[in-house]
Design an enzyme around this catalytic site. Structure first.
Site, PDB file in Angstrom:
ATOM      1  N   ASN A   1     -12.868  14.400   0.248  1.00 28.92           N
ATOM      2  CA  ASN A   1     -13.498  13.157  -0.210  1.00 28.92           C
ATOM      3  C   ASN A   1     -15.009  13.343  -0.211  1.00 28.92           C
ATOM      4  O   ASN A   1     -15.547  14.157   0.557  1.00 28.92           O
ATOM      5  CB  ASN A   1     -13.129  12.012   0.736  1.00 28.92           C
ATOM      6  CG  ASN A   1     -13.705  10.682   0.288  1.00 28.92           C
ATOM      7  OD1 ASN A   1     -13.682  10.346  -0.903  1.00 28.92           O
ATOM      8  ND2 ASN A   1     -14.246   9.917   1.226  1.00 28.92           N
TER       9      ASN A   1
ATOM     10  N   SER B   1     -21.939  13.215   2.067  1.00 30.41           N
ATOM     11  CA  SER B   1     -21.112  14.159   2.819  1.00 30.41           C
ATOM     12  C   SER B   1     -19.811  14.394   2.068  1.00 30.41           C
ATOM     13  O   SER B   1     -19.205  13.447   1.569  1.00 30.41           O
ATOM     14  CB  SER B   1     -20.735  13.587   4.192  1.00 30.41           C
ATOM     15  OG  SER B   1     -21.849  13.054   4.873  1.00 30.41           O
TER      16      SER B   1
ATOM     17  N   HIS C   1     -18.489  11.017   0.326  1.00 28.77           N
ATOM     18  CA  HIS C   1     -18.898   9.708   0.839  1.00 28.77           C
ATOM     19  C   HIS C   1     -20.424   9.612   0.783  1.00 28.77           C
ATOM     20  O   HIS C   1     -21.122  10.552   1.190  1.00 28.77           O
ATOM     21  CB  HIS C   1     -18.407   9.519   2.273  1.00 28.77           C
ATOM     22  CG  HIS C   1     -18.704   8.150   2.802  1.00 28.77           C
ATOM     23  ND1 HIS C   1     -17.997   7.028   2.407  1.00 28.77           N
ATOM     24  CD2 HIS C   1     -19.652   7.710   3.667  1.00 28.77           C
ATOM     25  CE1 HIS C   1     -18.498   5.965   3.015  1.00 28.77           C
ATOM     26  NE2 HIS C   1     -19.500   6.344   3.778  1.00 28.77           N
TER      27      HIS C   1
ATOM     28  N   ASP D   1     -12.978   7.780   6.497  1.00 26.77           N
ATOM     29  CA  ASP D   1     -14.278   8.472   6.431  1.00 26.77           C
ATOM     30  C   ASP D   1     -14.568   9.247   7.716  1.00 26.77           C
ATOM     31  O   ASP D   1     -15.736   9.434   8.091  1.00 26.77           O
ATOM     32  CB  ASP D   1     -15.415   7.477   6.146  1.00 26.77           C
ATOM     33  CG  ASP D   1     -15.245   6.774   4.813  1.00 26.77           C
ATOM     34  OD1 ASP D   1     -14.691   7.383   3.880  1.00 26.77           O
ATOM     35  OD2 ASP D   1     -15.662   5.598   4.699  1.00 26.77           O
TER      36      ASP D   1
ATOM     37  N   ARG E   1       0.830  -1.215   0.000  1.00 24.40           N
ATOM     38  CA  ARG E   1       0.000   0.000   0.000  1.00 24.40           C
ATOM     39  C   ARG E   1       0.865   1.266   0.000  1.00 24.40           C
ATOM     40  O   ARG E   1       0.583   2.240  -0.703  1.00 24.40           O
ATOM     41  CB  ARG E   1      -0.904  -0.059   1.248  1.00 24.40           C
ATOM     42  CG  ARG E   1      -2.181   0.721   1.144  1.00 24.40           C
ATOM     43  CD  ARG E   1      -3.049   0.493   2.354  1.00 24.40           C
ATOM     44  NE  ARG E   1      -3.865  -0.696   2.284  1.00 24.40           N
ATOM     45  CZ  ARG E   1      -4.973  -0.827   1.553  1.00 24.40           C
ATOM     46  NH1 ARG E   1      -5.411   0.171   0.806  1.00 24.40           N
ATOM     47  NH2 ARG E   1      -5.661  -1.949   1.557  1.00 24.40           N
TER      48      ARG E   1
HETATM   49  C1  GAR Z   1     -19.862   8.072  -5.318  1.00 22.22           C
HETATM   50  O1  GAR Z   1     -21.161   7.693  -4.939  1.00 22.22           O
HETATM   51  C2  GAR Z   1     -19.018   8.352  -4.100  1.00 22.22           C
HETATM   52  O2  GAR Z   1     -19.735   8.886  -3.029  1.00 22.22           O
HETATM   53  C3  GAR Z   1     -18.532   6.966  -3.758  1.00 22.22           C
HETATM   54  O3  GAR Z   1     -18.237   6.381  -4.999  1.00 22.22           O
HETATM   55  C4  GAR Z   1     -19.150   6.907  -5.977  1.00 22.22           C
HETATM   56  C5  GAR Z   1     -18.335   7.330  -7.170  1.00 22.22           C
HETATM   57  O4  GAR Z   1     -19.172   7.695  -8.234  1.00 22.22           O
HETATM   58  N1  GAR Z   1     -17.384   7.012  -2.916  1.00 22.22           N
HETATM   59  C6  GAR Z   1     -17.187   6.167  -1.916  1.00 22.22           C
HETATM   60  O5  GAR Z   1     -17.937   5.262  -1.644  1.00 22.22           O
HETATM   61  C7  GAR Z   1     -15.926   6.409  -1.128  1.00 22.22           C
HETATM   62  N2  GAR Z   1     -15.973   5.736   0.121  1.00 22.22           N
HETATM   63  P1  GAR Z   1     -18.593   8.431  -9.501  1.00 22.22           P
HETATM   64  O6  GAR Z   1     -17.374   7.623  -9.971  1.00 22.22           O
HETATM   65  O7  GAR Z   1     -19.692   8.383 -10.496  1.00 22.22           O
HETATM   66  O8  GAR Z   1     -18.220   9.833  -9.115  1.00 22.22           O
END
Ligand code: GAR
Length: 217
Positions: free
Chosen positions: A111, A140, A113, A149, A69
């Site tokens: 970010n 959020s 979420h 998160d 990582r």
């Molecule tokens: C979004 O819903 C975002 O909130 C989520 O991934 C999706 C990406 O959509 N992120 C997470 O779950 C992070 N923990 P997108 O590629 O269409 O923007």
């Protein structure tokens, strides 16, 4: 900022990139910020096509090509820093970040979420909101810290859960809200209205509540 007129943004994605698109569209009308690069850990992420169509540099760094990582995060930091990022935007970037990474970008890492944090950190948030019997759900934007998160929330948008809702229904409605609040938070940051202090997120000189600014469309 690297110069007085512009905020250099690097966006990290893993998939569709619809939040990236919303930010691209918003910044098209906002010349004080520009996306210098989009980086994906997946070569087939549709967000890379969106970046190409918008004339934004794209990079693919496959996490599977790195020993661990930290090695991946260090390579990521090298690419981001080549672009002299003032702000790093995680837009559906589905990797857990090392403390080395989050410390390196402390106070300039956002970010989004798909839940009303601190509820439902991690994955499968829509199903978990249903399983928990929640009456509301949402999304959020938060500053990223070492806690997954867990960083200070900047803005939240809430929707009511209807009795017949499925996880997919919620995903669609939450996505639509995400596309409204993420560009707004990015614009606040780029305009110097939003920053992270030791005591929490500050907007226009005022500390935000722990649930952030409450967005109403
Ligand atoms: C979004 O819903 C975002 O909130 C989520 O991934 C999706 C990406 O959509 N992120 C997470 O779950 C992070 N923990 P997108 O590629 O269409 O923007």
């Amino acid at each position: 900022m690297t110069d007085s007129n512009s905020c250099n943004i690097v966006v990290l994605i893993s998939g569709s990139g619809s939040n990236l698109q919303a930010i691209i569209d918003d910044l098209a009308e906002h010349p004080t910020a520009r996306i210098c690069a989009v980086i994906s850990n997946k070569a087939d992420a549709y967000g890379l096509v969106r970046a190409e169509q918008a004339g934004i540099a794209q990079h693919v760094l496959n996490h599977k090509d790195f020993a661990d990582r930290l090695a991946f995060d260090q390579a990521l930091m090298n690419v981001i820093d080549q672009h002299q990022a003032d702000l790093v935007v995680l837009a559906g970037f589905m990797r857990i970040l090392t403390p080395e990474f989050t410390r390196h970008y402390a106070q300039r890492l956002l970010n989004i979420h798909p839940s009303l944090l601190p509820k439902h950190k991690g994955l499968n948030t829509h199903q978990r909101a249903l399983d928990a019997g929640d009456q509301t759900h949402g999304c959020s934007v938060h500053f990223v810290t070492e806690e997954l998160d867990g960083g200070p929330v900047v803005i939240q948008a809430t929707l009511p859960i209807q009795a017949e809702d499925t996880a997919n229904d919620l995903a669609i409605r939450v996505h639509a809200l995400e596309h409204q609040i993420y560009p707004l938070a990015v614009r606040w940051f780029a305009d110097g209205r939003l920053h992270l202090s030791d005591q929490g997120a500050v907007l226009d000189g005022q500390y935000l509540a722990s649930s952030g600014f409450q967005f109403h469309s």
